[in-house]
Design an enzyme around this catalytic site. Sequence first.
Site, PDB file in Angstrom:
ATOM      1  N   CYS A 149       0.827  -1.281   0.037  1.00 56.19           N
ATOM      2  CA  CYS A 149      -0.072   0.027   0.188  1.00 56.19           C
ATOM      3  C   CYS A 149       0.895   1.205  -0.133  1.00 56.19           C
ATOM      4  O   CYS A 149       1.484   1.587  -0.990  1.00 56.19           O
ATOM      5  CB  CYS A 149      -1.069   0.081   1.101  1.00 56.19           C
ATOM      6  N   HIS A 157      -3.754  -5.766   1.932  1.00 59.71           N
ATOM      7  CA  HIS A 157      -3.552  -6.053   3.526  1.00 59.71           C
ATOM      8  C   HIS A 157      -4.116  -7.608   3.981  1.00 59.71           C
ATOM      9  O   HIS A 157      -4.269  -8.239   3.140  1.00 59.71           O
ATOM     10  CB  HIS A 157      -4.216  -5.060   4.097  1.00 59.71           C
TER      11      HIS A 157
END
Length: 255
Positions: free
Chosen positions: A110, A206
């Site tokens: 990310c 994630h």
Amino acid sequence: MTVLPEAVTALADVPADKGEVHLVHLYPREMSIYGDLGNTRCIAARLRWHGYRPVVHDHHPGAAWPERVDLVLGGGGQDSGQLRVQDDLTAQAGRLRELAADGVPMLMVCGMYQLFGQTFITTEGARLPGLGILDVTTQGNATRMIGPVVLDTAFGQVVGYENHSGSTVLGQSQSAFGTVRHGQGNNGKDGTEGARAGNVVGTYLHGPVLPTNPALADGLIQIAARRATGDWTPGQIDDDFARQAHELQVRRLLG
């Protein structure tokens, strides 16, 4: 420098020591949200189960760089977290580029994925120069891309969870980490997710992503162990729970 405590090891019988493997976790305070710290714990635990001795270095802004690096991990963070690590990342840029060029395996999730690219433009319009290790450009947006993801990758099918407002576009010759089977991926339009250059992987997934994707974890570990010790001799790991979690998400999303 931290040697993984015994409490993290989930197996009663730890194999014989096959040598040390040094992990660097970049900015665990600023860039480790949505469970990304679990990636470091997963790698360290699996190294122990395979018979290697993990040594974890938490690298904080302004800290000295470890003398030895076999694998690098970085997580997600808010725009404010990216701003807080910018100066140190700039100071370490040359070293990280050299490590990437030398084949050190890296997993950037990310926010760190974005900073390993060419440029990240925040929703306020601030331009944060990236390391250029991955040829990607990211634009922050008001709308977030959130939800479970299934990918086809060189490591096999990968599952995870995305939660990002950045819309990322790959450079013309940049390879994606995976092809989206379910989810939004880099930008919700072109069917790509993440980026991969050599042994460097960037992704929006994630979860953390590694515990439910042991093939991806062991792919990174194998490269790191060979670099660190000259050999890769895997142990016998019971991944039944990880496989069940992985397969459940695939069945739920793809039928």
